[in-house]
Design a protein around this motif. Structure first.
Motif, PDB file in Angstrom:
ATOM      1  N   ASP A   3       0.845  -1.192   0.000  1.00 55.50           N
ATOM      2  CA  ASP A   3       0.000   0.000   0.000  1.00 55.50           C
ATOM      3  C   ASP A   3       0.888   1.252   0.000  1.00 55.50           C
ATOM      4  O   ASP A   3       2.100   1.161  -0.169  1.00 55.50           O
ATOM      5  CB  ASP A   3      -0.970  -0.014   1.182  1.00 55.50           C
ATOM      6  CG  ASP A   3      -0.295   0.102   2.538  1.00 55.50           C
ATOM      7  OD1 ASP A   3       0.942   0.295   2.591  1.00 55.50           O
ATOM      8  OD2 ASP A   3      -0.993   0.018   3.558  1.00 55.50           O
ATOM      9  N   ARG A   4       0.281   2.420   0.209  1.00 62.70           N
ATOM     10  CA  ARG A   4       1.047   3.683   0.170  1.00 62.70           C
ATOM     11  C   ARG A   4       2.136   3.769   1.232  1.00 62.70           C
ATOM     12  O   ARG A   4       3.118   4.464   1.057  1.00 62.70           O
ATOM     13  CB  ARG A   4       0.102   4.875   0.328  1.00 62.70           C
ATOM     14  CG  ARG A   4      -0.663   5.183  -0.922  1.00 62.70           C
ATOM     15  CD  ARG A   4      -1.404   6.462  -0.777  1.00 62.70           C
ATOM     16  NE  ARG A   4      -2.822   6.160  -0.824  1.00 62.70           N
ATOM     17  CZ  ARG A   4      -3.781   7.023  -0.661  1.00 62.70           C
ATOM     18  NH1 ARG A   4      -3.509   8.269  -0.399  1.00 62.70           N
ATOM     19  NH2 ARG A   4      -5.033   6.668  -0.735  1.00 62.70           N
ATOM     20  N   GLN A   5       1.943   3.095   2.351  1.00 56.76           N
ATOM     21  CA  GLN A   5       2.954   3.086   3.415  1.00 56.76           C
ATOM     22  C   GLN A   5       3.977   1.964   3.229  1.00 56.76           C
ATOM     23  O   GLN A   5       4.828   1.755   4.090  1.00 56.76           O
ATOM     24  CB  GLN A   5       2.289   2.951   4.795  1.00 56.76           C
ATOM     25  CG  GLN A   5       1.524   4.177   5.251  1.00 56.76           C
ATOM     26  CD  GLN A   5       0.126   4.228   4.657  1.00 56.76           C
ATOM     27  OE1 GLN A   5      -0.462   3.207   4.315  1.00 56.76           O
ATOM     28  NE2 GLN A   5      -0.404   5.425   4.504  1.00 56.76           N
ATOM     29  N   GLY A   6       3.843   1.229   2.136  1.00 55.76           N
ATOM     30  CA  GLY A   6       4.767   0.130   1.878  1.00 55.76           C
ATOM     31  C   GLY A   6       4.414  -1.144   2.623  1.00 55.76           C
ATOM     32  O   GLY A   6       5.209  -2.072   2.703  1.00 55.76           O
TER      33      GLY A   6
END
Length: 86
Positions: A3-6
């Protein structure tokens, strides 16, 4: 896919797996950690114990402060001490 936070979601665990920077076992580094569905870090047993102890201490401190305040008010009402302003 991350996701966007890895972080990567695990359907099996119902948790995200991602990296977290901080101190663990007296070592400061980037660690592979679990995150709940809301993105909050899942605490280790030790971390949860520290958090619970800190919360209990804060509650005890607040209770002591309230007890001191009530004792002072009781003394004031009994005429033993003049009123104080907060």
């Amino acid at each position: 896919l991350p996701d966007r936070q890895g972080r990567v979601w695990s359907r099996v665990l119902g948790l995200y797996l991602g990296t977290w920077g901080g101190e663990y076992l007296d070592q400061t580094a980037r660690w592979l950690r679990f995150f709940d569905p809301t993105g909050s870090l899942v605490l280790t047993g030790r971390e949860a114990g520290y958090a619970a102890a800190a919360a209990a201490q804060a509650e005890a401190d607040a209770a002591k402060a309230e007890l001191d305040r009530l004792r002072a008010e009781l003394d004031r009402l009994r005429g033993q001490t003049p009123p104080t302003t907060p």
